[in-house]
Design a protein around this motif. Structure first.
Motif, mmCIF file in Angstrom:
data_model
loop_
_atom_site.group_PDB
_atom_site.id
_atom_site.type_symbol
_atom_site.label_atom_id
_atom_site.label_comp_id
_atom_site.label_asym_id
_atom_site.label_seq_id
_atom_site.Cartn_x
_atom_site.Cartn_y
_atom_site.Cartn_z
ATOM 1 N N TRP A 228 6.079 11.358 2.905
ATOM 2 C CA TRP A 228 6.277 12.704 3.434
ATOM 3 C C TRP A 228 5.575 12.845 4.781
ATOM 4 N N HIS A 229 6.357 13.088 5.833
ATOM 5 C CA HIS A 229 5.809 13.399 7.159
ATOM 6 C C HIS A 229 5.716 14.907 7.269
ATOM 7 N N ALA A 230 4.504 15.442 7.066
ATOM 8 C CA ALA A 230 4.322 16.892 7.021
ATOM 9 C C ALA A 230 4.408 17.493 8.415
ATOM 10 N N LEU A 231 4.978 18.673 8.480
ATOM 11 C CA LEU A 231 5.064 19.401 9.740
ATOM 12 C C LEU A 231 3.700 19.983 10.104
ATOM 13 N N PRO A 232 3.429 20.167 11.401
ATOM 14 C CA PRO A 232 2.146 20.761 11.807
ATOM 15 C C PRO A 232 1.976 22.157 11.223
ATOM 16 N N GLY A 233 0.711 22.526 11.057
ATOM 17 C CA GLY A 233 0.425 23.848 10.538
ATOM 18 C C GLY A 233 -0.343 23.802 9.241
ATOM 19 N N LEU A 360 4.002 10.427 -4.194
ATOM 20 C CA LEU A 360 4.143 11.175 -2.949
ATOM 21 C C LEU A 360 3.002 10.792 -2.020
ATOM 22 N N LEU A 361 3.337 10.228 -0.870
ATOM 23 C CA LEU A 361 2.362 9.885 0.158
ATOM 24 C C LEU A 361 2.646 10.771 1.360
ATOM 25 N N THR A 367 1.187 5.916 8.382
ATOM 26 C CA THR A 367 0.568 4.601 8.496
ATOM 27 C C THR A 367 1.629 3.500 8.418
ATOM 28 N N VAL A 368 1.224 2.303 8.808
ATOM 29 C CA VAL A 368 2.141 1.170 8.723
ATOM 30 C C VAL A 368 2.468 0.860 7.268
ATOM 31 N N GLU A 369 1.491 1.030 6.376
ATOM 32 C CA GLU A 369 1.747 0.793 4.951
ATOM 33 C C GLU A 369 2.779 1.774 4.410
ATOM 34 N N ALA A 370 2.716 3.024 4.865
ATOM 35 C CA ALA A 370 3.718 4.000 4.430
ATOM 36 C C ALA A 370 5.092 3.641 4.961
ATOM 37 N N ALA A 371 5.147 3.189 6.213
ATOM 38 C CA ALA A 371 6.435 2.778 6.771
ATOM 39 C C ALA A 371 7.017 1.598 6.014
ATOM 40 N N GLN A 372 6.154 0.698 5.542
ATOM 41 C CA GLN A 372 6.652 -0.452 4.787
ATOM 42 C C GLN A 372 7.258 -0.020 3.450
ATOM 43 N N LEU A 373 6.679 0.996 2.813
ATOM 44 C CA LEU A 373 7.247 1.492 1.560
ATOM 45 C C LEU A 373 8.662 2.003 1.762
ATOM 46 N N ALA A 379 10.329 3.613 -1.520
ATOM 47 C CA ALA A 379 10.211 5.066 -1.410
ATOM 48 C C ALA A 379 11.230 5.583 -0.410
ATOM 49 N N ARG A 380 11.507 6.884 -0.510
ATOM 50 C CA ARG A 380 12.453 7.531 0.398
ATOM 51 C C ARG A 380 11.690 8.383 1.413
ATOM 52 N N PRO A 381 12.194 8.507 2.634
ATOM 53 C CA PRO A 381 11.519 9.372 3.618
ATOM 54 C C PRO A 381 11.748 10.844 3.301
ATOM 55 N N LEU A 382 10.719 11.631 3.500
ATOM 56 C CA LEU A 382 10.784 13.075 3.290
ATOM 57 C C LEU A 382 10.336 13.730 4.593
ATOM 58 N N VAL A 383 11.294 13.986 5.485
ATOM 59 C CA VAL A 383 10.991 14.434 6.849
ATOM 60 C C VAL A 383 11.840 15.653 7.183
ATOM 61 N N ALA A 384 11.447 16.311 8.277
ATOM 62 C CA ALA A 384 12.215 17.440 8.801
ATOM 63 C C ALA A 384 13.068 16.974 9.973
ATOM 64 N N GLY A 385 14.075 17.736 10.296
ATOM 65 C CA GLY A 385 14.922 17.414 11.435
ATOM 66 C C GLY A 385 14.168 17.572 12.751
#
Length: 731
Positions: A228-233, A360-361, A367-373, A379-385
């Motif tokens: 999960w790439h969290a949005l700022p805030g 859930l990470l 991190t590079v480890e998260a990108a490798q997952l 794992a699946r990416p959980l990002v915003a547009g």
């Protein structure tokens, strides 16, 4: 020997009879007192016996053998030992309880068919058996410390998996997993469990492309795995709380691990606001041993199904685990400094695999480890547009070397002109954050012409500028009065990295009407009001501002990028984005100014607010070079002779590659010694052992076997070799 009472009476320690010397007083009081004391001693209960060998005692009729894990923590004793169960301890000696046993008695110390002697040592009763695999006489359990079962099968299996992965002992892992006993907390009953709550609404998860589907899968009892790439805030804590609430709604438990107590308090407050009190436990060191153990017992007994905590909570015995989550996995606090030094991310990955639960990470950066997952498909990416990211992120501007060279103000003042203007504009609308790479006052110096670090002529330590303008070595303390640069011959110095206190003083002079606050190691602020102020902070200690910061100044960015470490760029970007995430969105005037070369990859990723792309490019480069996390790596460090002997004795996998050994930097005198650091005054070397994917378990097993054989031979402390799997810093 005698003990006197009054002036003239005493009692002999040999016969206990009172005797008078010189009369006994006008009223005869001393003899009566002696008689009363003697009668009280006769009626007193016998003192409780210490744990014993149970000589001649009958054994338990059913399952008379207890398999015990002794708390020795050495590799050559990393196995179970069998003990006899006395009949009097039959009821209390159940699997999972703490026991005390006698350890170390030889075969010659046997009486009445029972082994005796040896020192008392703590342990855990793992299993009751009808027969023992050991053919000789067994010693008896000395004592059941408490009938409370604290070590279940799931926790034992997890601890064994962690010990095998990190080439450590099971006893060392259990010291991290099971907190010390507190009798008062153990005697208090835990509250009754509450029924599962209703599934929460989507809330701010709707900002992410698959956020709603992720929550629905958790509430339905599924096991989704996401990075999960969290949005700022400030909404990240509420979003974590909703993920936990969705898991509880399915009748399962949840575990969240965060890097520090401040983050844990935010998630704790979000969970309380969403679900009310009593549904989760907070496991942090700030709670104290009694409260922390009481909370841990409530989790172990099933009274609480959700846990939020710092690093040690990664082993929390949550029942029916449905979700494990970790926030900001790149933070150094997630790496355990004590043997076998596991990382919380890897422990939670093991738990997700063993318990087949959701994972859930999350974090503002990646991190590079998260990108490798994600790249591996685990794992699946959980990002915003991208449009949503632009609306949430602040405006990022850069100040590079060319800008500094043309900026007359930057030569004489702490702030470049662009940063000074951003601070002045931001102070009109709210607080301004100033991030400084190091704490303290005395700056480390460098040549003003070539920027080579200024070092002591005696010990090569870093030279620091003191308050009176005197140069002094940071290692040996010698003053330096006639320094010149050995690289270019220059005589002018500049501050290499100015500390937070010195920066606060200079900013206070530049903005005399504005309050200046500092947040760092000695005093970390949690929050600051939304009124205009300058907040000077070291990385990781940034307080949260009410309503967000109006601007942020990231000073001396090059100092974090030039560290001789593989993760320098990744760590710098993570710290910058963590600070920038506290700033208001660009639409509300939020601005971030970073003083670093704009052409560098981490700086470009910050400008685009694209940590995912940066992590993917880093992963591709490491795959090409064979660096972690694509490969598995172990560090072997110690005195040169010991390292050479160890590498010659270990039977490494055929595809293993040894890099080095190379000398390690000596420990500076007088500094605080970290676990695993080079002992002061010693010269150590380190070799790196690298294996391709799929051979990590074989590497850990080989290193553990060699280390166990070395310990069994009784190698001295000076020749001890330290082994660490997946070292965080490999240069």
């Amino acid at each position: 020997m005698s003990v006197g009472f009054g002036k003239n009476a005493s009692v002999s320690s040999e016969n206990g009879e009172p005797r008078e010397s010189g009369g006994g007083g006008p009223e005869g009081a001393p003899p009566e007192q002696l008689a009363l004391i003697r009668e009280s001693v006769r009626k007193a209960k016998a003192p409780r016996a210490k744990p014993r060998t149970w000589r001649g005692a009958a054994l338990a009729e059913r399952l008379p053998v207890a398999r015990v894990l002794v708390d020795k923590g050495v590799l050559h004793l990393d196995r179970y030992f069998d003990y006899a169960v006395p009949a009097e301890l039959d009821e209390q000696a159940q699997p999972g309880v703490r026991v005390r046993v006698r350890f170390g008695a030889g075969r010659h110390r046997v009486r009445e068919g029972r082994r005796e002697g040896g020192g008392l040592i703590d342990g855990f009763l793992v299993e009751r058996r009808a027969e023992s695999d050991y053919s000789g006489p067994l010693a008896a359990l000395a004592q059941v410390v408490s009938p409370e079962p604290v070590l279940g099968e799931e926790l034992l299996g997890l601890a064994r998996a962690v010990a095998d992965r990190y080439a450590g002992s099971l006893a060392d892992v259990l010291q991290l997993a099971v907190p010390p006993r507190n009798a008062r907390a153990e005697q208090r009953p835990s509250p009754d469990p509450l029924p599962p709550p209703e599934a929460p609404g989507t809330g701010s998860w709707a900002r992410y492309e698959h956020g709603s589907a992720f929550l629905q899968a958790l509430a339905a009892g599924g096991a989704p795995r996401a990075v999960w790439h969290a949005l700022p805030g400030p909404l990240w804590s509420e979003e974590l709380a909703r993920a936990v609430a969705a898991t509880l709604a399915s009748g399962r438990g949840a575990l969240v691990v965060v890097p520090d107590g401040r983050a844990a308090a935010r998630v704790d407050a979000a969970l309380t606001a969403l679900l009310g009190p009593g549904r989760h436990a907070l496991l942090t060191a700030d709670a104290g041993p009694e409260k922390r153990y009481a909370q841990w017992l409530a989790v172990r007994r099933g009274s609480v199904r959700a846990v939020v905590g710092t690093r040690a909570a990664m082993f929390a015995p949550v029942r029916d685990l449905g979700l494990v989550a970790i926030w900001d996995d790149g933070d150094d606090s997630h790496s355990e400094p004590h043997a076998p030094q596991p990382h919380a991310r890897d422990v939670l990955l093991l738990r997700a695999t063993l318990d087949k639960c959701a994972f859930l990470l999350g974090g503002f950066s990646t991190t590079v480890e998260a990108a490798q997952l994600v790249e591996s498909g685990w794992a699946r990416p959980l990002v915003a547009g991208r449009e949503q990211v632009r609306r949430s992120a602040p405006l990022v501007r850069t100040v590079g070397d060319e800008d500094l060279a043309r900026d007359e103000a930057a030569r004489a003042a702490r702030l470049p002109t662009l940063a000074w203007q951003a601070a002045r504009e931001g102070l009109r609308h709210g607080p301004v954050l100033v991030q400084v790479p190091r704490r303290g006052y005395a700056p480390r110096m460098a040549c003003a012409q070539c920027r080579a670090p200024a070092r002591c002529r005696h010990c090569s330590g870093p030279l620091q500028g003191q308050d009176a303008g005197v140069l002094r070595c940071g290692w040996c303390g010698r003053e330096e009065g006639a320094w010149h640069c050995p690289e270019c011959g220059g005589f002018r110095l500049r501050a290499q990295v100015v500390g937070a206190r010195r920066t606060a003083e200079e900013l206070g002079r530049a903005f005399p009407a504005v309050p200046v606050r500092t947040s760092g190691r000695e005093h970390v602020l949690d929050t600051v009001p939304g009124t205009p102020a300058l907040v000077v902070s070291t990385p990781g200690a940034e307080p949260v501002a009410e309503g967000g910061y109006a601007a942020a100044l990231l000073l001396d960015g090059w100092a974090m990028l030039v560290r001789p470490d593989l993760r320098a760029g990744e760590d710098a970007l993570r710290r910058w984005i963590a600070a920038g995430a506290l700033v208001r969105p660009q639409g509300e005037g939020g601005t971030v100014v970073v003083v670093a070369e704009p052409t560098l990859r981490p700086v470009q990723a910050l400008v685009r607010w694209d940590p995912v792309g940066h992590a993917l490019r880093e992963l591709a480069e490491r795959a090409e070079l064979g660096f972690p996390p694509v490969s598995r790596m172990a560090a072997v460090s110690g005195p040169p002779e010991a390292v050479a002997e160890f590498l010659a004795a270990v039977e490494l996998p055929p595809d293993a590659e040894v890099l080095g050994p190379v000398p390690l930097p000596p420990a500076p005198p007088g500094g605080a010694r970290r676990p695993g650091a080079v002992p002061p005054g010693e010269h150590w070397e380190r070799a790196l052992v690298r294996v391709p994917p799929g051979s990590g378990a074989a590497l850990a097993s080989a290193l553990k076997t060699a280390q166990a054989a070395r310990m069994a031979r009784g190698s001295g402390e000076t020749a001890r070799v330290r082994v660490r799997i997946d070292p965080p810093d490999i240069g």
